[in-house]
Design a protein around this motif. Structure first.
Motif: not given
Lengths: 108, 210
Positions: A8-9, A11, A13-14, A17, A61-66, B90, B163
């Protein structure tokens, strides 16, 4: 630390997250009242525990929460791909077995 | 169902409003910090925060938002701004709209009118979060101490917003201009982040702007 690609983002990510949410591709019975206790119990409680390729549900959970799906190797912990909900995995246990066989010159 | 129901003014003009960092007394601290501060903190307090949800692929939704706000829906991990109004991505179906204090009721009504009949959601979350603006040459150093996310300009150019984890908690980091960053924090975490930022920026010199 692992880097996981969030579809979704878009990229890497760690790992911290994300959260793993268990086995993916478990459809809810369309008519729960028509299920036998065995079928409903199977749906609710029974999960695969493969040694090798496993399709899992993860949440960013810490980013787009999807939620999204990830194909992970349970022995090496290698995350082979991530894909959105509703999409089909391109890496499967059957696919890799086939590839392994053809690499070794065995024809099906 | 109509989108125009159950919307009311949540910020009465006569009421006394306190920001989540009211107790920190930032007004009294303003100007008393380091003269050559590497980091300057300012709370952009009591702004109108609206969470907007809808289908980004639906041209009627994107068009309605543009009609109401004059802003295009931002794509993943970006934010767009016009004056004091900003719209931030978001999640694939969720955006954060920040508008000047007091205008959120009017903006919400305008949005609801423009998106009438669509499957959308607009929630006023102004009371739940606040914005901290960090400016100065050493802000990036403070961020590097606090988060595992790569804040190098090659990965985090101005106009990006993510985020992520920050100081063992979570928040949204917004890069609004060169050397200007914003932290979108939860109300209940504001004191924690304020203490953390004081500690993390002590070595660079911290100043407060009211």
């Amino acid at each position: 630390m692992l880097h996981i690609f969030c579809p979704h983002c878009g990229e890497l990510r760690s790992e911290e997250e994300f959260h793993a949410k268990g086995q993916a591709h478990i459809p809810r019975p369309l008519d729960p009242t028509a299920c036998t206790d065995a079928e409903w119990g199977e749906y609710l409680f029974f999960r695969d525990n493969p040694r090798g390729i496993h399709h899992e549900l993860w949440v960013h959970s810490a980013g787009c929460r999807k939620y999204f799906n990830a194909t992970r190797h349970t022995v090496t912990y290698e995350i082979l791909e991530t894909y959105k909900i509703g999409e089909k995995p391109s890496v499967t246990a059957a696919g890799t077995a086939e590839k392994k066989a053809s690499d070794q010159g065995v024809t099906a | 169902m109509s989108n125009l129901i159950n919307v009311y003014q949540q910020r009465p003009a006569a009421a006394h409003a306190e920001s989540p960092l009211f107790h920190a007394g930032l007004e009294q601290l303003a100007g008393k910090g380091s003269a050559r501060a590497g980091v300057t903190v300012r709370e952009k307090k009591l702004l109108g925060h609206l969470t907007l949800r809808g289908d980004a692929k639906d041209p009627a939704f994107a068009g309605g938002v543009h009609k109401a706000l004059g802003l295009e829906l931002p794509v993943a991990l970006t934010l767009v701004a016009a004056g004091d109004t900003s719209l931030q991505w978001l999640a694939p179906d969720e955006w954060l709209l920040i508008v000047p204090s007091g205008s959120e009721f009017a903006v919400e009504q305008k949005l609801r009118e423009a998106l009438e009949g669509q499957h959308i959601s607009i929630v006023n979350v102004s009371g739940g979060q606040t914005l901290l603006e960090l400016t100065g040459p050493k802000v990036r150093e403070v961020l590097m101490k606090s988060t595992s996310y790569d804040v190098h300009p090659s990965n985090f150019p101005a106009g990006k917003a993510v985020g992520t984890h920050f100081a063992k908690s979570q928040l949204v980091i917004r890069h609004t201009a060169e050397d200007t960053w914003e932290l979108l924090i939860r109300r209940s975490f504001s004191d924690y982040f304020w203490l953390w930022l004081q500690d993390a920026s002590a070595e660079f010199g911290l100043a407060i702007k009211a």
